[in-house]
Design a protein around this motif. Structure first.
Motif, PDB file in Angstrom:
ATOM      1  N   PHE A  46       0.799  -1.214   0.000  1.00 61.79           N
ATOM      2  CA  PHE A  46       0.000   0.000   0.000  1.00 61.79           C
ATOM      3  C   PHE A  46       0.839   1.276   0.000  1.00 61.79           C
ATOM      4  O   PHE A  46       0.291   2.365  -0.243  1.00 61.79           O
ATOM      5  N   SER A  47       2.135   1.169   0.235  1.00 56.58           N
ATOM      6  CA  SER A  47       3.005   2.337   0.096  1.00 56.58           C
ATOM      7  C   SER A  47       3.144   2.749  -1.367  1.00 56.58           C
ATOM      8  O   SER A  47       3.450   3.906  -1.675  1.00 56.58           O
ATOM      9  N   THR A  48       2.913   1.808  -2.266  1.00 59.51           N
ATOM     10  CA  THR A  48       3.088   2.088  -3.697  1.00 59.51           C
ATOM     11  C   THR A  48       1.844   1.821  -4.538  1.00 59.51           C
ATOM     12  O   THR A  48       1.804   2.216  -5.701  1.00 59.51           O
ATOM     13  N   HIS A  49       0.837   1.168  -3.971  1.00 59.60           N
ATOM     14  CA  HIS A  49      -0.379   0.855  -4.717  1.00 59.60           C
ATOM     15  C   HIS A  49      -1.589   1.324  -3.911  1.00 59.60           C
ATOM     16  O   HIS A  49      -2.006   0.658  -2.969  1.00 59.60           O
ATOM     17  N   LYS A  50      -2.129   2.460  -4.311  1.00 57.46           N
ATOM     18  CA  LYS A  50      -3.275   3.018  -3.596  1.00 57.46           C
ATOM     19  C   LYS A  50      -4.313   3.497  -4.584  1.00 57.46           C
ATOM     20  O   LYS A  50      -3.996   3.933  -5.688  1.00 57.46           O
ATOM     21  N   THR A  51      -5.563   3.440  -4.166  1.00 62.33           N
ATOM     22  CA  THR A  51      -6.659   4.037  -4.919  1.00 62.33           C
ATOM     23  C   THR A  51      -6.858   5.460  -4.426  1.00 62.33           C
ATOM     24  O   THR A  51      -6.933   5.702  -3.216  1.00 62.33           O
ATOM     25  N   GLY A  53      -8.204   8.646  -2.969  1.00 63.67           N
ATOM     26  CA  GLY A  53      -9.327   8.932  -2.096  1.00 63.67           C
ATOM     27  C   GLY A  53      -9.624   7.864  -1.065  1.00 63.67           C
ATOM     28  O   GLY A  53     -10.531   8.029  -0.250  1.00 63.67           O
ATOM     29  N   VAL A  54      -8.866   6.760  -1.070  1.00 66.73           N
ATOM     30  CA  VAL A  54      -9.079   5.680  -0.115  1.00 66.73           C
ATOM     31  C   VAL A  54      -7.945   5.654   0.901  1.00 66.73           C
ATOM     32  O   VAL A  54      -6.768   5.653   0.528  1.00 66.73           O
ATOM     33  N   THR A  55      -8.288   5.641   2.178  1.00 71.40           N
ATOM     34  CA  THR A  55      -7.303   5.496   3.246  1.00 71.40           C
ATOM     35  C   THR A  55      -7.305   4.041   3.712  1.00 71.40           C
ATOM     36  O   THR A  55      -8.359   3.456   3.943  1.00 71.40           O
ATOM     37  N   VAL A  56      -6.105   3.469   3.829  1.00 76.88           N
ATOM     38  CA  VAL A  56      -5.937   2.091   4.285  1.00 76.88           C
ATOM     39  C   VAL A  56      -5.326   2.120   5.675  1.00 76.88           C
ATOM     40  O   VAL A  56      -4.366   2.851   5.926  1.00 76.88           O
ATOM     41  N   THR A  57      -5.870   1.341   6.606  1.00 75.92           N
ATOM     42  CA  THR A  57      -5.332   1.282   7.962  1.00 75.92           C
ATOM     43  C   THR A  57      -5.147  -0.167   8.391  1.00 75.92           C
ATOM     44  O   THR A  57      -5.862  -1.061   7.943  1.00 75.92           O
TER      45      THR A  57
END
Length: 234
Positions: A46-51, A53-57
């Motif tokens: 997730f440091s390099t692959h994100k959508t 407007g979406v927050t990942v926790t």
């Protein structure tokens, strides 16, 4: 577990009003010797692959009762359009490889849920990594929302984040349909609770306001509670 995790990471959608934030959570059991690898895989992906407007926790489920003993939860939150875009994108080979490797570190799946955040008080841009959570069954959701929002807006002290919302899928036989999160800067704040952040006069006013909330929320009861610790946010 592979079938469970792949099965829940498919298209999920819900439709409430645009002012609300949407979320999905996946709760799993990871054995202690696999936690570092589990975190590294998630951080690397997730440091390099994100959508957009979406927050990942990623949270550790630190204090919990025996019926709520998953170890970690991966969460996704954002607008309806942002989450919809994330689930519409299959992620390609890189996503599939991440899931394969991640499932090798997971002992078992626990549950998966989705819902919305309906209201909050406090600064969402600050970090509140220690969060006490309360899962509630409300007999009358609209009455509960109105009563709790009024209570929360008037009695959340500085130095604490308060959020509440609903659960729209993944509900157990206990019938939980509302959740509350109290976020704190550290364990001292979480252990002392909101009362240590208020003056004596504010605590006296809070006691009266809580009594009013109980009288006007349309009846509700606590299903369970716990405390989670933020491990990563992307």
């Amino acid at each position: 577990m592979k079938k469970v995790f792949f099965g829940v990471l498919v298209c999920i959608a819900c439709a409430l009003n645009a002012q609300e934030s949407y979320w999905t959570n996946y709760q799993v059991v990871v054995e202690p010797q696999n936690v570092d690898a589990f975190y590294k895989l998630t951080n690397d992906y997730f440091s390099t692959h994100k959508t957009e407007g979406v927050t990942v926790t990623l949270y550790e489920n630190h204090f919990n009762d025996p019926g709520n003993n998953f170890t970690h939860v991966i969460g996704f939150s954002g607008s309806l359009d942002a989450l919809g875009n994330m689930y519409a994108n299959d992620g390609g080979d890189t996503w599939e490889l991440y899931l394969v490797k991640l499932n090798q570190q997971i002992k078992s799946g626990f549950s998966a849920r989705m819902g919305t955040r309906k209201a909050h008080t406090g600064d969402l841009n600050q970090n509140y990594p220690i969060q006490k959570y309360y899962i509630v069954h409300a007999e009358d959701g609209d009455a509960w929302d109105k009563a709790f929002t009024k209570y929360m807006n008037e009695n959340t002290p500085g130095g604490m984040l308060n959020m509440m919302g609903n659960i729209t899928a993944g509900v157990s036989s206990d019938g939980e349909n509302r959740w509350v999160l109290n976020g704190f800067k550290d364990f001292k704040g979480a252990m002392g609770g909101a009362s240590i952040l208020r003056t004596d006069a504010q605590n006296a006013a809070n006691d009266k306001a809580w009594k009013t909330f109980l009288e006007t929320n349309g009846e509700s009861h606590l299903v369970r509670s716990g405390l989670r610790v933020l491990m990563g946010k992307w």
